[in-house]
Design a protein around this motif. Structure first.
Motif, PDB file in Angstrom:
ATOM      1  N   SER A  70      47.441   6.323 -37.953  1.00 45.23           N
ATOM      2  CA  SER A  70      46.798   5.918 -39.203  1.00 45.23           C
ATOM      3  C   SER A  70      46.062   4.606 -38.960  1.00 45.23           C
ATOM      4  CB  SER A  70      47.854   5.715 -40.300  1.00 45.23           C
ATOM      5  OG  SER A  70      48.520   6.941 -40.537  1.00 45.23           O
ATOM      6  N   MET A  71      44.761   4.707 -38.794  1.00 44.97           N
ATOM      7  CA  MET A  71      43.955   3.534 -38.452  1.00 44.97           C
ATOM      8  C   MET A  71      43.381   2.904 -39.715  1.00 44.97           C
ATOM      9  SD  MET A  71      42.815   1.703 -35.928  1.00 44.97           S
ATOM     10  CE  MET A  71      41.577   0.413 -35.715  1.00 44.97           C
ATOM     11  N   VAL A  72      43.745   1.646 -39.918  1.00 47.62           N
ATOM     12  CA  VAL A  72      43.303   0.975 -41.137  1.00 47.62           C
ATOM     13  C   VAL A  72      41.803   0.672 -41.079  1.00 47.62           C
ATOM     14  CG1 VAL A  72      43.513  -1.160 -42.470  1.00 47.62           C
ATOM     15  CG2 VAL A  72      45.562   0.062 -41.704  1.00 47.62           C
ATOM     16  N   LEU A  73      41.120   1.035 -42.155  1.00 50.48           N
ATOM     17  CA  LEU A  73      39.680   0.797 -42.244  1.00 50.48           C
ATOM     18  C   LEU A  73      39.380  -0.475 -43.044  1.00 50.48           C
ATOM     19  CD1 LEU A  73      38.680   4.507 -43.017  1.00 50.48           C
ATOM     20  CD2 LEU A  73      38.697   3.372 -40.794  1.00 50.48           C
ATOM     21  N   ARG A  74      40.091  -0.628 -44.165  1.00 57.16           N
ATOM     22  CA  ARG A  74      39.917  -1.865 -44.930  1.00 57.16           C
ATOM     23  C   ARG A  74      41.079  -2.060 -45.905  1.00 57.16           C
ATOM     24  NH1 ARG A  74      34.939  -2.774 -47.185  1.00 57.16           N
ATOM     25  NH2 ARG A  74      35.767  -3.848 -49.002  1.00 57.16           N
ATOM     26  N   ILE A  75      41.240  -3.305 -46.292  1.00 58.27           N
ATOM     27  CA  ILE A  75      42.251  -3.641 -47.294  1.00 58.27           C
ATOM     28  C   ILE A  75      41.489  -3.862 -48.600  1.00 58.27           C
ATOM     29  CG2 ILE A  75      44.040  -5.322 -47.953  1.00 58.27           C
ATOM     30  CD1 ILE A  75      44.201  -5.921 -44.829  1.00 58.27           C
ATOM     31  N   GLU A  76      41.948  -3.175 -49.652  1.00 58.38           N
ATOM     32  CA  GLU A  76      41.242  -3.237 -50.948  1.00 58.38           C
ATOM     33  C   GLU A  76      41.856  -4.317 -51.831  1.00 58.38           C
ATOM     34  OE1 GLU A  76      38.708  -1.318 -51.656  1.00 58.38           O
ATOM     35  OE2 GLU A  76      38.846   0.393 -50.277  1.00 58.38           O
ATOM     36  N   HIS A  77      41.047  -4.827 -52.753  1.00 60.29           N
ATOM     37  CA  HIS A  77      41.573  -5.809 -53.709  1.00 60.29           C
ATOM     38  C   HIS A  77      40.972  -5.565 -55.100  1.00 60.29           C
ATOM     39  CE1 HIS A  77      37.810  -8.074 -53.951  1.00 60.29           C
ATOM     40  NE2 HIS A  77      37.697  -7.872 -52.650  1.00 60.29           N
ATOM     41  N   ASP A  78      41.577  -6.171 -56.102  1.00 60.60           N
ATOM     42  CA  ASP A  78      41.043  -6.019 -57.467  1.00 60.60           C
ATOM     43  C   ASP A  78      40.143  -7.208 -57.800  1.00 60.60           C
ATOM     44  OD1 ASP A  78      42.673  -8.159 -58.084  1.00 60.60           O
ATOM     45  OD2 ASP A  78      44.223  -6.955 -59.080  1.00 60.60           O
ATOM     46  N   LYS A  79      39.683  -7.238 -59.046  1.00 55.11           N
ATOM     47  CA  LYS A  79      38.717  -8.288 -59.384  1.00 55.11           C
ATOM     48  C   LYS A  79      39.345  -9.670 -59.485  1.00 55.11           C
ATOM     49  CE  LYS A  79      39.008  -7.134 -64.234  1.00 55.11           C
ATOM     50  NZ  LYS A  79      38.500  -6.289 -65.291  1.00 55.11           N
ATOM     51  N   THR A  80      40.679  -9.707 -59.563  1.00 58.24           N
ATOM     52  CA  THR A  80      41.327 -11.026 -59.576  1.00 58.24           C
ATOM     53  C   THR A  80      41.560 -11.541 -58.158  1.00 58.24           C
ATOM     54  OG1 THR A  80      43.623 -10.272 -59.472  1.00 58.24           O
ATOM     55  CG2 THR A  80      42.588 -10.298 -61.650  1.00 58.24           C
ATOM     56  N   GLY A  97      41.636  12.414 -39.297  1.00 54.31           N
ATOM     57  CA  GLY A  97      40.359  11.745 -39.531  1.00 54.31           C
ATOM     58  C   GLY A  97      39.995  11.659 -41.009  1.00 54.31           C
ATOM     59  N   ASN A  98      40.894  12.113 -41.884  1.00 51.45           N
ATOM     60  CA  ASN A  98      40.613  12.024 -43.320  1.00 51.45           C
ATOM     61  C   ASN A  98      40.947  10.632 -43.845  1.00 51.45           C
ATOM     62  OD1 ASN A  98      39.908  14.798 -43.521  1.00 51.45           O
ATOM     63  ND2 ASN A  98      42.090  15.302 -43.463  1.00 51.45           N
ATOM     64  N   GLN A  99      40.124  10.152 -44.747  1.00 47.44           N
ATOM     65  CA  GLN A  99      40.391   8.835 -45.321  1.00 47.44           C
ATOM     66  C   GLN A  99      41.434   8.943 -46.434  1.00 47.44           C
ATOM     67  OE1 GLN A  99      36.931   6.589 -46.395  1.00 47.44           O
ATOM     68  NE2 GLN A  99      36.101   6.677 -44.319  1.00 47.44           N
ATOM     69  N   THR A 133      26.206  -4.243 -34.133  1.00 51.47           N
ATOM     70  CA  THR A 133      25.671  -2.878 -34.272  1.00 51.47           C
ATOM     71  C   THR A 133      26.617  -1.781 -33.807  1.00 51.47           C
ATOM     72  OG1 THR A 133      24.620  -3.146 -32.103  1.00 51.47           O
ATOM     73  CG2 THR A 133      23.247  -3.579 -34.052  1.00 51.47           C
ATOM     74  N   GLU A 134      27.407  -2.048 -32.784  1.00 52.21           N
ATOM     75  CA  GLU A 134      28.179  -0.954 -32.183  1.00 52.21           C
ATOM     76  C   GLU A 134      29.454  -0.623 -32.972  1.00 52.21           C
ATOM     77  OE1 GLU A 134      28.630  -1.409 -27.965  1.00 52.21           O
ATOM     78  OE2 GLU A 134      30.079   0.246 -27.866  1.00 52.21           O
ATOM     79  N   LYS A 135      29.673   0.697 -33.184  1.00 56.13           N
ATOM     80  CA  LYS A 135      30.849   1.148 -33.946  1.00 56.13           C
ATOM     81  C   LYS A 135      31.804   1.919 -33.023  1.00 56.13           C
ATOM     82  CE  LYS A 135      29.359   0.367 -38.401  1.00 56.13           C
ATOM     83  NZ  LYS A 135      27.978   0.022 -38.349  1.00 56.13           N
ATOM     84  N   ASP A 136      33.073   1.931 -33.386  1.00 53.51           N
ATOM     85  CA  ASP A 136      34.051   2.682 -32.593  1.00 53.51           C
ATOM     86  C   ASP A 136      34.256   4.081 -33.179  1.00 53.51           C
ATOM     87  OD1 ASP A 136      35.648   2.481 -34.808  1.00 53.51           O
ATOM     88  OD2 ASP A 136      37.149   1.170 -33.895  1.00 53.51           O
ATOM     89  N   GLN A 137      35.250   4.798 -32.675  1.00 50.06           N
ATOM     90  CA  GLN A 137      35.465   6.195 -33.103  1.00 50.06           C
ATOM     91  C   GLN A 137      35.871   6.318 -34.571  1.00 50.06           C
ATOM     92  OE1 GLN A 137      37.555   4.348 -31.200  1.00 50.06           O
ATOM     93  NE2 GLN A 137      39.542   5.320 -30.877  1.00 50.06           N
ATOM     94  N   TYR A 138      36.281   5.192 -35.160  1.00 47.12           N
ATOM     95  CA  TYR A 138      36.647   5.219 -36.588  1.00 47.12           C
ATOM     96  C   TYR A 138      35.482   4.773 -37.471  1.00 47.12           C
ATOM     97  CZ  TYR A 138      41.237   5.057 -34.324  1.00 47.12           C
ATOM     98  OH  TYR A 138      42.321   5.295 -33.515  1.00 47.12           O
ATOM     99  N   GLY A 139      34.364   4.447 -36.821  1.00 50.32           N
ATOM    100  CA  GLY A 139      33.222   3.948 -37.583  1.00 50.32           C
ATOM    101  C   GLY A 139      33.306   2.461 -37.881  1.00 50.32           C
ATOM    102  N   LEU A 140      34.256   1.781 -37.231  1.00 51.05           N
ATOM    103  CA  LEU A 140      34.420   0.336 -37.458  1.00 51.05           C
ATOM    104  C   LEU A 140      33.648  -0.445 -36.398  1.00 51.05           C
ATOM    105  CD1 LEU A 140      38.299   0.287 -37.970  1.00 51.05           C
ATOM    106  CD2 LEU A 140      36.565   0.079 -39.764  1.00 51.05           C
ATOM    107  N   PRO A 141      33.103  -1.600 -36.772  1.00 47.47           N
ATOM    108  CA  PRO A 141      32.436  -2.416 -35.751  1.00 47.47           C
ATOM    109  C   PRO A 141      33.409  -2.744 -34.611  1.00 47.47           C
ATOM    110  CG  PRO A 141      32.097  -3.330 -37.947  1.00 47.47           C
ATOM    111  CD  PRO A 141      33.101  -2.233 -38.096  1.00 47.47           C
ATOM    112  N   VAL A 142      32.927  -2.636 -33.387  1.00 51.23           N
ATOM    113  CA  VAL A 142      33.758  -2.925 -32.213  1.00 51.23           C
ATOM    114  C   VAL A 142      34.058  -4.429 -32.168  1.00 51.23           C
ATOM    115  CG1 VAL A 142      33.677  -2.986 -29.676  1.00 51.23           C
ATOM    116  CG2 VAL A 142      32.847  -0.968 -30.918  1.00 51.23           C
TER     117      VAL A 142
END
Lengths: 526, 182
Positions: free
Chosen positions: A233-243, A256-258, A405-414
């Motif tokens: 399970s490869m983390v793509l981003r950590i989400e936050h709320d408006k506060t 490969g599903n998000q 510019t370069e992305k890895d297999q998860y679509g994340l910047p290297v």
């Protein structure tokens, strides 16, 4: 035992990484009844997957996703794609480590107070002292089963031939050499066997005598029913709320599903390259430079240890491979004594490499061939030596950044890792090379080989602890200065690198952090 | 090899070092090299006689172990050449690499690589090409083929996997007859 939590359950702690920091935190919280999901980028290995084979295990367990190393140091030329030699799998780098479990020294928590401003470095005191850490070091030693400590009462390993050779050299030059305190059982303990001295600690202990969260903390945590581990399970981003509070973690699952796992609290423990990378990748309109990065310090101050190797050749056999990987440590220069020409200390950790790795690391890079190297390798069985492990100065420009510019297999910047020596590192390494030669000459070395640094297994800094928000990323509890329900639980929170191997301190900090998190949750403060 | 105590008596270290630095070494290497001059059919068919013998000579120059039989070097080069028969990129890499070696040799010594008599001179040629993908491919394959070859580990005095034998805890991990117990 196979607990499954709902993706929409926002009462959970989400822990990213399952190594010394993440694995320990999960179990500590689980024992207190706090529920968590552990997201691990790598696979789940079984004991059967562990082989006593250096290259096979390197290929099997290492984190080999694309990365760049930059900087003028030789490492960037010798290993342009491999800045760190760590594990992608449940257990993280605790699968690969040698078991060395040493406490930091008092002075290492206050390098700035001790040495003042060091030009070219960005040194800072920890907001924690050794005195505050001591009770947690005791708990960590008990948990991990560290031999040679009062905490466990478990005796040291017996002295291997490799230890005897180096210790005699140390004795002859008046230097202090001690047996290593290892989180490797010397007796049956905690359901795990005593060490067989197979010599492959770094490839994963085949019999589980060495502490690794892979088969200690993680299964114990799962047994409580309070923890679900999700491998691959490869983390793509950590989400936050408006506060500005974190609310969940977006990750790519094994297919490969998000998926978005909601969270009450997030603890980042992905090692010093991946942890800042996650925070930087989570930039938003509210946090344009990345989460927890108001100070601009996320990704900065990347520290390894000041390293190098010294392997001497003798007339007679040492058979260093017949030993725990690190049987002992020459501690003579572990103090802070600027009269040596450098601040901070270093240790010489007796360490063996097998023949395959020795051939690769003795003279790494394109020029590593020819008769001199072959002659030394022909003398493999008569070699003894060690790894230089010294405090690395925090340098702001040694850092982790995202490739434009370069992305890895998860679509994340290297990630791009910039790492070069501070002049103090160079002076320290040269001091270590010189003392090492004296040590080995005193027992009749025929030849002493200096090995340049190879990829770091010890990775620290990049999300460091600081008293003031402007100087670092997290406070004394590993809690983000800016986001109260975001924690850092791995070695990336280290303010300085010390000279000791980082694992015991990572574990002690995770135990301490679990107490704090539990108390804060109870008070409804997070 | 230190552990090569049965088949070929190993010279002691200082003698070996002396040999390595003297012209005697060149004669010794040349004599060993002559055995390489009969290329195996596989290599000849894939990249030609000349290229295959040159590669084997080069292999012995990259990681020279005078007491190791030719077959261990051939064991590394053989699959490479076989693969080259099916992989045109690899074939080109090897053929062009050998051609570059010969070109350097002619420029410096007026003869092809195989005919350059001393190891020191051949090493000069290799050094000029050491950054090339060709050289690094050969070096990498040899490193794995020699030092990661389990069959050869006893010759280097390396034990390899031990857990299946119960590790070394009861098999001499603390034995040492030249250092006083510390």
């Amino acid at each position: 035992m196979t607990t499954t939590f709902d993706l929409n359950d926002d009462s959970l702690v989400v822990i990213i990484g399952s190594g010394a920091g993440g694995g320990t935190l999960a179990n500590e919280l689980a024992q207190k009844g706090i529920k968590s999901v552990v997201l691990e980028a790598g696979k789940r290995f079984k004991m059967d997957d562990i082989e006593n084979d250096e290259w096979k295990m390197f290929g099997k367990i290492s984190w080999l996703d694309k990365r760049y190393v930059e900087g003028p140091a030789r490492l960037a030329k010798d290993f342009p794609n491999l800045p760190a030699w760590i594990v992608k799998g449940v257990g993280g780098a605790t699968v690969h480590w040698a078991g060395v479990a040493m406490r930091f020294q008092e002075h290492e928590f206050k390098m700035k107070t001790l040495n003042g401003v060091i030009p070219g470095a960005n040194v800072l005191d920890w907001p924690v002292t050794l005195k505050e850490m001591e009770p947690y070091y005791v708990k960590a030693e008990l948990k991990m089963g560290v031999c040679g400590t009062e905490a466990t009462g478990m005796p040291y390993h017996r002295k291997s031939s490799h230890y005897q050779v180096v210790a005699e050299g140390a004795k002859r030059i008046g230097a202090n050499c001690e047996q290593a305190k290892l989180a490797i059982n010397t007796e049956v303990r905690d359901g795990r066997p005593a060490c067989q001295v197979a010599g492959f600690c770094m490839q994963g202990c085949k019999i589980g005598a060495k502490w690794s969260t892979m088969y200690t903390e993680i299964p114990k945590a799962e047994a409580t029913g309070n923890v679900e581990v999700r491998p691959q399970s490869m983390v793509l981003r950590i989400e936050h709320d408006k506060t500005g509070k974190v609310t969940g973690v977006l990750y790519a699952d094994k297919d490969g599903n998000q998926q978005l796992q909601k969270a009450r609290l997030v603890a980042v423990a992905g090692n010093s390259i991946e942890s800042p990378r996650m925070l930087l990748n989570s930039a938003s309109s509210l946090f344009p430079d990345g989460l927890a990065n108001g100070s601009g310090q996320v990704g900065q101050n990347y520290m390894t240890h000041t390293t190098g190797g010294v392997y001497a050749e003798f007339e007679k056999p040492v058979h260093m491979y017949k030993s725990t990987v690190v049987p002992g440590i020459v501690k003579e220069w572990q103090n802070n004594d600027p009269s040596r020409g450098h601040v901070a200390g270093y240790e010489l950790e007796i360490l063996h490499l097998g023949l395959p790795f020795m051939s690769a690391f003795m003279k790494p890079g394109k020029g590593g061939w020819g008769r001199e190297l072959a002659d030394s390798l022909a003398n493999y069985d008569n070699m003894a030596g060690f790894w230089i492990c010294g405090e690395d100065m925090a340098v702001e420009s040694n850092n982790i950044t995202l490739h434009p510019t370069e992305k890895d297999q998860y679509g994340l910047p290297v990630p791009v890792v910039y790492k070069t020596d501070h002049i103090n590192d160079t002076r320290m390494r040269n001091h270590a090379y010189d003392r090492s030669k004296e040590l080995f000459d005193s027992i009749g070395a025929l030849k002493v080989n200096n090995l340049p640094p190879y990829p770091a297994s010890h990775n620290m800094g990049t999300n460091r602890m600081s008293e003031h928000a402007r100087d670092g990323v997290v406070n004394r509890w590993g809690q983000s200065h800016e986001i109260s329900n975001l924690f850092v639980s791995d070695g990336s929170q280290f303010t300085s690198s010390g000279t000791e191997n980082p694992t015991l301190t990572i574990v002690a900090l995770a135990i301490r952090q679990a107490d704090y998190i539990a108390e804060q949750m109870k008070k409804q403060l997070i | 090899m230190n552990k090569n105590k049965t088949a070929v008596p190993s010279p002691n270290l200082s003698r070996r070092r002396f040999l390595a630095r003297s012209t005697v070494a060149a004669v010794g290497a040349g004599a060993l090299g002559s055995a390489l001059l009969s290329p195996a059919a596989w290599a000849a068919s894939a990249i030609g006689d000349h290229a295959s013998t040159t590669l084997l000579r080069m292999a012995r120059d990259v990681f020279p172990h005078d007491s190791l039989e030719d077959k261990y070097y051939a064991q590394v080069m053989s699959p490479l050449a076989e693969q080259a028969a099916k992989d045109s990129d690899l074939q080109t890499l090897l053929k062009d690499g050998v051609a570059a070696l010969d070109e350097q040799a002619k420029k410096r010594f007026g003869k092809v690589y195989l005919e350059v008599a001393t190891e020191a001179d051949r090493v000069t040629i290799l050094k000029a090409l050491q950054d090339s993908p060709f050289f690094q491919k050969i070096k990498g394959d040899l490193m794995m083929g020699i030092y990661n070859n389990q069959e050869l580990w006893p010759r280097f005095g390396y034990g390899g996997s031990a857990w299946e034998k119960g590790g070394y805890v009861n098999r001499g991990f603390d034995e040492n007859d030249w250092i006083e117990g510390v």
